[in-house]
Design a protein around this motif. Structure first.
Motif, PDB file in Angstrom:
ATOM      1  N   ALA A   1       0.845  -1.205   0.000  1.00  0.00           N
ATOM      2  CA  ALA A   1       0.000   0.000   0.000  1.00  0.00           C
ATOM      3  C   ALA A   1       0.875   1.247   0.000  1.00  0.00           C
ATOM      4  O   ALA A   1       1.738   1.395   0.873  1.00  0.00           O
ATOM      5  CB  ALA A   1      -0.901   0.009   1.230  1.00  0.00           C
ATOM      6  N   PRO A   2       0.674   2.166  -0.943  1.00  0.00           N
ATOM      7  CA  PRO A   2       1.489   3.390  -0.957  1.00  0.00           C
ATOM      8  C   PRO A   2       1.241   4.236   0.289  1.00  0.00           C
ATOM      9  O   PRO A   2       0.095   4.440   0.695  1.00  0.00           O
ATOM     10  CB  PRO A   2       1.007   4.119  -2.219  1.00  0.00           C
ATOM     11  CG  PRO A   2       0.429   3.048  -3.085  1.00  0.00           C
ATOM     12  CD  PRO A   2      -0.189   2.063  -2.128  1.00  0.00           C
ATOM     13  N   VAL A   3       2.341   4.703   0.881  1.00  0.00           N
ATOM     14  CA  VAL A   3       2.270   5.588   2.046  1.00  0.00           C
ATOM     15  C   VAL A   3       2.781   6.958   1.614  1.00  0.00           C
ATOM     16  O   VAL A   3       3.953   7.108   1.252  1.00  0.00           O
ATOM     17  CB  VAL A   3       3.138   5.066   3.205  1.00  0.00           C
ATOM     18  CG1 VAL A   3       3.045   6.016   4.393  1.00  0.00           C
ATOM     19  CG2 VAL A   3       2.724   3.644   3.594  1.00  0.00           C
ATOM     20  N   LEU A   4       1.904   7.948   1.658  1.00  0.00           N
ATOM     21  CA  LEU A   4       2.242   9.307   1.250  1.00  0.00           C
ATOM     22  C   LEU A   4       2.512  10.160   2.478  1.00  0.00           C
ATOM     23  O   LEU A   4       1.965   9.907   3.554  1.00  0.00           O
ATOM     24  CB  LEU A   4       1.071   9.932   0.487  1.00  0.00           C
ATOM     25  CG  LEU A   4       0.423   9.068  -0.589  1.00  0.00           C
ATOM     26  CD1 LEU A   4      -0.783   9.802  -1.183  1.00  0.00           C
ATOM     27  CD2 LEU A   4       1.432   8.733  -1.671  1.00  0.00           C
ATOM     28  N   CYS A   5       3.328  11.175   2.303  1.00  0.00           N
ATOM     29  CA  CYS A   5       3.582  12.153   3.358  1.00  0.00           C
ATOM     30  C   CYS A   5       3.440  13.523   2.709  1.00  0.00           C
ATOM     31  O   CYS A   5       4.331  13.957   1.974  1.00  0.00           O
ATOM     32  CB  CYS A   5       4.984  11.950   3.926  1.00  0.00           C
ATOM     33  SG  CYS A   5       5.445  13.173   5.168  1.00  0.00           S
ATOM     34  N   VAL A   6       2.302  14.166   2.913  1.00  0.00           N
ATOM     35  CA  VAL A   6       2.042  15.417   2.193  1.00  0.00           C
ATOM     36  C   VAL A   6       1.684  16.526   3.163  1.00  0.00           C
ATOM     37  O   VAL A   6       1.132  16.291   4.240  1.00  0.00           O
ATOM     38  CB  VAL A   6       0.921  15.252   1.144  1.00  0.00           C
ATOM     39  CG1 VAL A   6       1.312  14.189   0.114  1.00  0.00           C
ATOM     40  CG2 VAL A   6      -0.404  14.920   1.782  1.00  0.00           C
ATOM     41  N   SER A   7       2.006  17.741   2.753  1.00  0.00           N
ATOM     42  CA  SER A   7       1.703  18.912   3.565  1.00  0.00           C
ATOM     43  C   SER A   7       0.237  19.283   3.431  1.00  0.00           C
ATOM     44  O   SER A   7      -0.315  19.315   2.335  1.00  0.00           O
ATOM     45  CB  SER A   7       2.556  20.092   3.114  1.00  0.00           C
ATOM     46  OG  SER A   7       2.107  21.282   3.763  1.00  0.00           O
TER      47      SER A   7
ATOM     48  N   TYR B   1       6.914  17.384  10.988  1.00  0.00           N
ATOM     49  CA  TYR B   1       6.340  18.720  11.124  1.00  0.00           C
ATOM     50  C   TYR B   1       4.825  18.644  11.125  1.00  0.00           C
ATOM     51  O   TYR B   1       4.230  17.774  10.497  1.00  0.00           O
ATOM     52  CB  TYR B   1       6.861  19.654  10.026  1.00  0.00           C
ATOM     53  CG  TYR B   1       8.165  20.260  10.480  1.00  0.00           C
ATOM     54  CD1 TYR B   1       8.193  21.544  11.002  1.00  0.00           C
ATOM     55  CD2 TYR B   1       9.333  19.512  10.481  1.00  0.00           C
ATOM     56  CE1 TYR B   1       9.376  22.093  11.482  1.00  0.00           C
ATOM     57  CE2 TYR B   1      10.513  20.031  10.958  1.00  0.00           C
ATOM     58  CZ  TYR B   1      10.538  21.320  11.461  1.00  0.00           C
ATOM     59  OH  TYR B   1      11.689  21.844  11.947  1.00  0.00           O
ATOM     60  N   SER B   2       4.225  19.576  11.834  1.00  0.00           N
ATOM     61  CA  SER B   2       2.791  19.457  12.114  1.00  0.00           C
ATOM     62  C   SER B   2       1.932  19.614  10.870  1.00  0.00           C
ATOM     63  O   SER B   2       0.785  19.172  10.851  1.00  0.00           O
ATOM     64  CB  SER B   2       2.382  20.480  13.162  1.00  0.00           C
ATOM     65  OG  SER B   2       2.649  21.785  12.664  1.00  0.00           O
ATOM     66  N   ASP B   3       2.457  20.236   9.829  1.00  0.00           N
ATOM     67  CA  ASP B   3       1.607  20.405   8.642  1.00  0.00           C
ATOM     68  C   ASP B   3       1.683  19.204   7.701  1.00  0.00           C
ATOM     69  O   ASP B   3       1.005  19.190   6.676  1.00  0.00           O
ATOM     70  CB  ASP B   3       1.956  21.692   7.884  1.00  0.00           C
ATOM     71  CG  ASP B   3       3.374  21.690   7.334  1.00  0.00           C
ATOM     72  OD1 ASP B   3       4.309  21.529   8.143  1.00  0.00           O
ATOM     73  OD2 ASP B   3       3.542  21.847   6.106  1.00  0.00           O
ATOM     74  N   PHE B   4       2.489  18.211   8.043  1.00  0.00           N
ATOM     75  CA  PHE B   4       2.578  17.020   7.191  1.00  0.00           C
ATOM     76  C   PHE B   4       1.731  15.876   7.761  1.00  0.00           C
ATOM     77  O   PHE B   4       1.696  15.681   8.974  1.00  0.00           O
ATOM     78  CB  PHE B   4       4.029  16.564   7.031  1.00  0.00           C
ATOM     79  CG  PHE B   4       4.752  17.373   5.987  1.00  0.00           C
ATOM     80  CD1 PHE B   4       4.806  16.916   4.676  1.00  0.00           C
ATOM     81  CD2 PHE B   4       5.326  18.587   6.303  1.00  0.00           C
ATOM     82  CE1 PHE B   4       5.442  17.670   3.699  1.00  0.00           C
ATOM     83  CE2 PHE B   4       5.958  19.348   5.324  1.00  0.00           C
ATOM     84  CZ  PHE B   4       6.019  18.885   4.020  1.00  0.00           C
ATOM     85  N   THR B   5       1.082  15.180   6.875  1.00  0.00           N
ATOM     86  CA  THR B   5       0.226  14.064   7.260  1.00  0.00           C
ATOM     87  C   THR B   5       0.640  12.829   6.473  1.00  0.00           C
ATOM     88  O   THR B   5       0.919  12.911   5.273  1.00  0.00           O
ATOM     89  CB  THR B   5      -1.254  14.389   6.941  1.00  0.00           C
ATOM     90  OG1 THR B   5      -1.628  15.564   7.661  1.00  0.00           O
ATOM     91  CG2 THR B   5      -2.169  13.237   7.335  1.00  0.00           C
ATOM     92  N   LEU B   6       0.690  11.694   7.168  1.00  0.00           N
ATOM     93  CA  LEU B   6       0.880  10.405   6.499  1.00  0.00           C
ATOM     94  C   LEU B   6      -0.483   9.852   6.096  1.00  0.00           C
ATOM     95  O   LEU B   6      -1.429   9.834   6.898  1.00  0.00           O
ATOM     96  CB  LEU B   6       1.571   9.412   7.432  1.00  0.00           C
ATOM     97  CG  LEU B   6       3.071   9.606   7.626  1.00  0.00           C
ATOM     98  CD1 LEU B   6       3.555   8.794   8.811  1.00  0.00           C
ATOM     99  CD2 LEU B   6       3.829   9.195   6.364  1.00  0.00           C
ATOM    100  N   TRP B   7      -0.571   9.420   4.866  1.00  0.00           N
ATOM    101  CA  TRP B   7      -1.794   8.802   4.351  1.00  0.00           C
ATOM    102  C   TRP B   7      -1.413   7.462   3.740  1.00  0.00           C
ATOM    103  O   TRP B   7      -0.416   7.366   3.028  1.00  0.00           O
ATOM    104  CB  TRP B   7      -2.410   9.647   3.242  1.00  0.00           C
ATOM    105  CG  TRP B   7      -2.912  11.003   3.628  1.00  0.00           C
ATOM    106  CD1 TRP B   7      -2.265  12.191   3.476  1.00  0.00           C
ATOM    107  CD2 TRP B   7      -4.195  11.327   4.192  1.00  0.00           C
ATOM    108  NE1 TRP B   7      -3.058  13.229   3.901  1.00  0.00           N
ATOM    109  CE2 TRP B   7      -4.243  12.722   4.347  1.00  0.00           C
ATOM    110  CE3 TRP B   7      -5.303  10.557   4.578  1.00  0.00           C
ATOM    111  CZ2 TRP B   7      -5.355  13.381   4.869  1.00  0.00           C
ATOM    112  CZ3 TRP B   7      -6.409  11.221   5.098  1.00  0.00           C
ATOM    113  CH2 TRP B   7      -6.431  12.608   5.250  1.00  0.00           C
ATOM    114  N   VAL B   8      -2.224   6.447   3.979  1.00  0.00           N
ATOM    115  CA  VAL B   8      -2.030   5.137   3.352  1.00  0.00           C
ATOM    116  C   VAL B   8      -3.141   4.941   2.317  1.00  0.00           C
ATOM    117  O   VAL B   8      -4.328   5.083   2.649  1.00  0.00           O
ATOM    118  CB  VAL B   8      -2.070   4.003   4.395  1.00  0.00           C
ATOM    119  CG1 VAL B   8      -1.932   2.644   3.707  1.00  0.00           C
ATOM    120  CG2 VAL B   8      -0.958   4.199   5.426  1.00  0.00           C
TER     121      VAL B   8
END
Lengths: 264, 264
Positions: free
Chosen positions: B66-72, B140-147
């Motif tokens: 599953a792709p794990v993204l880390c986006v602001s 950093y707080s503005d980044f979120t990990l999404w699966v």
């Protein structure tokens, strides 16, 4: 302009100690046009019948900056475009830095139209010029040419350099005539003119405390410099007195920068 | 399986004259897993507040496929995901054939979720393993990990090879353990074992009229062969008796193929 957080434990960047002369850089619209012109493949986002976002690899040519796609009506993205013309295309400049997020990239968003008449001929020629292998399928009945009418543009030049621009500004801009051809000249400047680059950083780039400088890029407005100072690593510009129009003008522009830097 | 039209004026492909032995190839799910594992960057499609499709460059790691993204959250795609979790990611295998449409590529479509607890730790580790530079911003707080929970998959292996598969089959499959490491072995086979490749095409690959053969790829099930015949250029397989589990088993598998081919 920045929309990411701080770069974590990366060292902070020392500011210039003097004004940076001729600091003009390519605009976001120019950067976007340059990236779009740098390759012939990107990723299209379209909408499925359920309205879900669908990402798919596509090739493209450019017609005055507008991406021209040639897709099969039997492929998912072809069916999607036939039903809903909203689309965007993400294009990544074909460099391969160690860190992919340092790559320049752009998203061009708008809606596709099917060109007709002279516009169809122009679109066909633009696609074939960029994607020669399309000759094997471009005239088959299940393939359709679509032109993306760009309404808005998001450009990211790597960490910390990013901007949005309008479709109109994008279409009015020109790709940079120097940057795509500058790798050899940049290498030569670094190999044989290190002292000149330091002088440029000191007297034109605002870093009188520069102890070393590396050229990291050249464009129609000037050179990008990476500068070593006792305060840390910094980035600045050495700008020509006037924009240049091709790679054949880069040598004399660099000579002129060197002359001004040493007079400084 | 094909959803493009005929390849235009490309020559037609002669069929085999005898059965192809051990013709098993990687499944669409295995091909998709192999492509996803071959790089750390792709293009995400998300939905804007207006429901428009938005394509943007992203890096990813893989957590059991599953792709794990880390986006602001401040970037457009981050805002899009926060509002509507539907997403797909297009990934292109990082080869550079002359014709970009000959590249293997895959679209993984579904919806993203925010991992929590142990799943968050696993997702964070998976992203960092694939994208080391993410250490500068992942916390950093503005980044979120999404699966991305993959619900359906579209794989294109180049011209004429393509298939769809389910998210379940994708997740259950394994990336090919041989293909990503096979370039040197393939080069060696072509440089030093051309006669053996011809024998394989003749007696294992169904082309008794083969006059030359080139290995174009190797995977856990066998070799891809490009065959010259008096009837034209064809493509076939030389399949091992049993799948292999790593590049260190390729040499003995090729020896065994050669032995069987010459007995043929």
């Amino acid at each position: 302009m920045r929309d990411h957080g701080d770069p974590g434990d990366a060292p902070s960047v020392p500011p210039p100690l003097a004004p940076v002369l001729n600091a003009t850089r390519p605009s976001a619209a120019e950067e976007a046009r340059t990236i779009a012109a740098s390759t012939n493949a990107g990723t299209l986002a379209t909408l499925t019948a359920d309205g879900d976002p669908w990402a798919s690899f596509v090739t493209y040519g450019l017609l005055d900056g507008a991406p021209v796609l040639c897709v099969s009506n039997m492929a998912e993205h072809g069916r999607n475009l036939a039903a809903d013309q909203r689309a965007s295309i993400a294009i990544v400049a074909p460099e391969a830095p160690d860190d992919p997020l340092a790559s320049g990239r752009v998203t061009l968003a708008g809606a596709v139209v099917r060109p007709t008449g002279d516009a169809l001929d122009g679109a066909r020629a633009a696609h074939l010029a960029a994607v020669p292998a399309a000759k094997y399928y471009i005239d088959y009945s299940d393939f359709t040419l679509w032109v993306l009418q760009v309404q808005r543009v998001r450009w990211v030049g790597g960490y910390g350099r990013m901007d949005s621009t309008s479709g109109a500004d994008y279409l009015a801009a020109a790709p940079d005539p120097v940057a795509p051809h500058s790798a050899g000249a940049v290498q030569h400047l670094n190999a044989d003119h290190a002292d000149a680059l330091v002088a440029m950083a000191q007297t034109l780039g605002g870093f009188p405390d520069a102890s070393a400088a590396t050229c990291t890029g050249a464009d129609r407005y000037g050179l990008d410099l990476r500068v070593t100072t006792p305060r840390g690593i910094a980035y600045t510009r050495a700008g020509y007195l006037a924009p240049i129009n091709g790679i054949d003008e880069l040598r004399s522009a660099a000579v002129e920068l060197t002359r001004r830097a040493r007079q400084g």
